[in-house]
Design an enzyme around this catalytic site. Structure first.
Site, PDB file in Angstrom:
ATOM      1  CG  HIS A  49       8.538  32.294  36.516  1.00 46.79           C
ATOM      2  ND1 HIS A  49       8.435  32.253  37.988  1.00 46.79           N
ATOM      3  CD2 HIS A  49       9.838  32.920  36.507  1.00 46.79           C
ATOM      4  CE1 HIS A  49       9.449  32.814  38.712  1.00 46.79           C
ATOM      5  NE2 HIS A  49      10.349  33.206  37.725  1.00 46.79           N
ATOM      6  CB  SER A 107      -8.972  11.605  20.352  1.00 49.64           C
ATOM      7  OG  SER A 107     -10.141  11.977  20.609  1.00 49.64           O
TER       8      SER A 107
END
Length: 485
Positions: free
Chosen positions: A159, A288
């Protein structure tokens, strides 16, 4: 749009699959040159088989056709198609002009799907032969990675919440197993692939019965053309086309491969965020345009982007098969021109990037160890309880003390942003004095990984190695995978 040079290649749309991502060999496999030269080879094979079975076809006619297999006048064919609105007839006309002696016997008894469908089956077979070694390459890379890190403990997640420890290598076997399933599915499809053969306009072989008036010879023709074209068997029954159920199976297996690629690369993106594992990052690479420090997992992201497209193509194949009326309708044609080629080109593109990623994965053991140390104190509670019981403690009483201390430590982490001080609280509580000396050994990560390391070894030996042996020659001659962009 004045002033635009529409003749320029930069003024026309080009698929990124052909201009940016897919390999040279896969691009060629779905090129016009490969497609239409294969049509001509099929006309040669048909003529050869018909001659062998008694039709009046000469060696001179066959040699003339063979000499012009790659001598394709694409401009002339395009002009013919503009007139006839029929691509097969256009190429027959052009081929016949180049082969005046053979012209009377080109395409003799055949329908358009003789060249169309049989060529598609050849392209599918050749594409699978290109793709399967690439899957094997990814499998080999992951196998080496799994073996190298078979014993390195790492925090497991269920999870996306911290769970029991596993190992870096064991986690890699989960990715590996998916690709083993993909390799098996595609290899079995390739092994079971058949030829459409010479079935005629509705699959009854009526036109060939007119030529031979002999059912045995017509059946022999079907088999002989298949063998000349590289296939051992033909599909026993067809309409005008081979069943589009085959396309569903092929594209379905490729879409399933897409889900494996996406799952693996999503995991790598998550691990990059954790700073535990990174894909290769070149010295001059920019993460970036604004944030110079960034090391974005752009290759894994590209794989996910391509894989998502690949997954969606399954619906095209399934819908096309489901809407083929009776012996066939032509609404499959335009869709299949896009879907079949894009499925293979996309799979090829994603596997190329994934091979590059998996040959250079970077692991950061210290970061992994730090994350373990943040969570292991809570995971050690059962071991602490058992150690106390062995010293004569009461399990229920010990459990309650552990519950209270762990909640207090959890509050320090979640509410105050502090480190996990659960073990300090255990050491400070007089109740746990009998096992304080054992606490360090109770926190050894290697005691929390079960049989993970052995599972890796067993899996690689029993499941992976037999598959890699199939591709030994291709893998031995393989070069490191570099990316154009």
């Amino acid at each position: 749009m004045e002033g635009i040079d529409f003749a320029s290649p930069h003024a026309n749309y080009r698929s990124p699959l052909s201009s940016r991502y897919a390999s040279r060999d896969m691009r060629y496999n779905f090129s016009d040159e490969k497609k239409f030269s294969t049509w001509r080879k099929l006309w040669v094979n048909l003529a050869k088989a018909e001659k062998e079975l008694g039709l009046d076809i000469t060696d001179e006619q066959i040699k003339e056709m063979e000499a012009n297999i790659h001598n394709i006048d694409f401009d002339a064919a395009a002009a013919e198609e503009a007139l006839t609105r029929h691509d097969v007839m256009a190429h027959i006309h052009v081929f016949a002009k180049q082969c005046p002696i053979a012209a009377p016997i080109i395409h003799l008894g055949a329908t358009s799907c003789f060249v169309g469908d049989n060529t598609d089956l050849i392209l599918i077979k050749d594409a699978l032969n290109l793709l399967l070694p690439k899957i094997a390459s990814v499998i080999q890379n992951l196998a080496k990675f799994a073996e190298k890190y078979r014993s390195l403990p790492t925090l497991g997640f269920t999870h996306l919440q911290p769970a029991q420890l596993t190992t870096v290598g064991k986690r890699a076997t989960l990715w590996l197993y998916d690709f083993l399933m993909d390799e098996n599915a595609l290899r079995v499809l390739k092994e079971n692939l058949r030829f459409r053969g010479t079935k005629g306009t509705t699959g009854t072989q009526a036109s060939f019965m007119q030529l031979f008036n002999d059912g045995a010879k017509v059946r022999a023709l079907d088999r002989r053309v298949a063998i000349l074209s590289g296939f051992e068997k033909t599909y026993p029954v067809t309409g005008q086309t081979y069943t589009r159920k085959l396309d569903v199976q092929i594209v379905g297996a490729l879409s399933s491969l897409g889900s494996s690629i996406h799952k693996t690369c999503t995991d790598l993106r998550l691990l990059a965020n954790f700073k535990e594992i990174e894909e290769p990052f070149e010295k001059s690479q920019i993460g970036s345009s604004a944030m110079a420090y960034k090391r974005n997992p752009m290759r894994s992201e590209r794989c996910c982007a391509l894989a998502r497209h690949l997954i969606t193509l399954y619906g095209n194949a399934a819908n096309t098969h489901s809407t083929q009326w009776l012996e066939r309708t032509l609404d499959d044609s335009a869709n299949r021109r896009i879907t079949l080629s894009e499925a293979f080109l996309t799979a090829d593109s994603a596997l190329t990037v994934l091979a590059n990623i998996t040959q250079g994965l970077v692991v950061y053991p210290k970061v992994i160890e730090r994350r373990i140390n943040q969570e292991l104190p809570f995971m050690s509670t059962e071991n602490i309880i058992m150690a106390m019981v062995k010293k004569g403690g009461d399990r229920q009483e010990c459990h309650e003390k552990i519950r209270v201390l762990s909640h207090e430590a959890g509050a320090q982490v979640k509410e105050h942003g502090k480190d996990n001080d659960f073990l300090d609280r255990v050491r400070a509580d007089p109740y746990f004095r009998p096992i304080v000396a054992e606490l360090q050994s109770l926190l050894d990560p290697s005691t929390y990984i079960g049989r993970a390391a052995d599972q890796v070894t067993e899996f690689l030996e029993e499941e992976v190695e037999p598959i890699l042996s199939i591709y030994k020659d291709a893998l031995d001659n393989e070069k490191p995978v570099s990316l154009k962009i």
